[in-house]
Design a protein around this motif. Structure first.
Motif, mmCIF file in Angstrom:
data_model
loop_
_atom_site.group_PDB
_atom_site.id
_atom_site.type_symbol
_atom_site.label_atom_id
_atom_site.label_comp_id
_atom_site.label_asym_id
_atom_site.label_seq_id
_atom_site.Cartn_x
_atom_site.Cartn_y
_atom_site.Cartn_z
ATOM 1 N N MET A 1 57.260 117.712 -83.669
ATOM 2 C CA MET A 1 57.758 117.549 -82.317
ATOM 3 C C MET A 1 59.070 116.770 -82.293
ATOM 4 S SD MET A 1 55.961 119.250 -80.237
ATOM 5 C CE MET A 1 56.691 118.696 -78.747
ATOM 6 N N ALA A 2 59.193 115.811 -83.199
ATOM 7 C CA ALA A 2 60.423 115.023 -83.222
ATOM 8 C C ALA A 2 61.634 115.904 -83.532
ATOM 9 C CB ALA A 2 60.304 113.897 -84.250
ATOM 10 N N THR A 3 61.448 116.863 -84.436
ATOM 11 C CA THR A 3 62.546 117.770 -84.778
ATOM 12 C C THR A 3 62.950 118.600 -83.567
ATOM 13 O OG1 THR A 3 61.771 117.889 -87.055
ATOM 14 C CG2 THR A 3 63.242 119.632 -86.332
ATOM 15 N N PHE A 4 61.964 119.097 -82.813
ATOM 16 C CA PHE A 4 62.259 119.876 -81.618
ATOM 17 C C PHE A 4 62.970 119.031 -80.563
ATOM 18 C CE2 PHE A 4 58.487 122.464 -83.041
ATOM 19 C CZ PHE A 4 59.242 123.555 -83.447
ATOM 20 N N ARG A 5 62.523 117.797 -80.403
ATOM 21 C CA ARG A 5 63.144 116.923 -79.401
ATOM 22 C C ARG A 5 64.584 116.592 -79.778
ATOM 23 N NH1 ARG A 5 60.101 111.884 -78.171
ATOM 24 N NH2 ARG A 5 61.468 111.836 -76.377
ATOM 25 N N LEU A 6 64.823 116.312 -81.064
ATOM 26 C CA LEU A 6 66.187 116.030 -81.520
ATOM 27 C C LEU A 6 67.068 117.264 -81.337
ATOM 28 C CD1 LEU A 6 68.326 114.238 -82.822
ATOM 29 C CD2 LEU A 6 67.430 114.946 -85.056
ATOM 30 N N SER A 7 66.539 118.415 -81.680
ATOM 31 C CA SER A 7 67.293 119.656 -81.512
ATOM 32 C C SER A 7 67.662 119.878 -80.048
ATOM 33 C CB SER A 7 66.458 120.831 -82.036
ATOM 34 O OG SER A 7 67.126 122.036 -81.836
ATOM 35 N N ARG A 8 66.728 119.634 -79.161
ATOM 36 C CA ARG A 8 66.982 119.798 -77.730
ATOM 37 C C ARG A 8 68.071 118.831 -77.257
ATOM 38 N NH1 ARG A 8 61.960 120.684 -76.271
ATOM 39 N NH2 ARG A 8 61.392 118.501 -76.281
ATOM 40 N N ARG A 9 68.006 117.590 -77.735
ATOM 41 C CA ARG A 9 69.032 116.601 -77.356
ATOM 42 C C ARG A 9 70.407 117.012 -77.859
ATOM 43 N NH1 ARG A 9 68.074 111.347 -75.614
ATOM 44 N NH2 ARG A 9 70.310 111.516 -75.327
#
Length: 128
Positions: A1-9
């Motif tokens: 999930m952290a990777t997805f959140r960073l990607s979204r940011r």
């Protein structure tokens, strides 16, 4: 999930808020890898040709890309990024790099080393 959140940011740091991620991906591909046919773009982005055609139509209408007949095979059309498209990609990359540099600068040296090791592992996994 952290990777997805960073990607979204990171994706939110763009030069043009109205451009979709799919549209930006096509521009970045054309900037980095040169002209492509519609089929090549669709295959590269793993979408259907009709879906890619809609994306390309939007980009062409906005002036970010051009279509030109292939010199050797008139049945094909090459899609190329325009100067304005290149500038948009460069500005978006600049904004993303600046945001990420600011965030990473706030990390401790130990956290930055850990992040560097994790990035190397993620690159290895992505290459498989």
């Amino acid at each position: 999930m952290a990777t997805f959140r960073l990607s979204r940011r990171l994706r939110s740091q763009r030069a043009l808020d109205t451009m979709s991620d799919a549209q930006f991906a096509v521009l970045a591909t054309l900037k980095g890898h040169g002209p492509h046919t519609l089929g090549e773009l669709a295959e590269r982005e793993r979408v259907t040709a009709p879906s890619m055609n809609r994306t390309v139509n939007c980009l062409e209408e906005a002036g970010w890309i051009t279509r030109t007949p292939d010199e050797t095979d008139r049945r094909k059309v090459n899609i190329e990024i325009t100067t304005q498209g290149r500038e948009l990609v460069a500005e978006t990359v600049r904004r993303r790099d600046m945001w990420l540099a600011q965030v990473v600068a706030d990390l401790t040296p130990s956290q930055r080393r850990t992040l560097a090791r994790a990035a190397a592992i993620m690159s290895e996994v992505a290459a498989r």
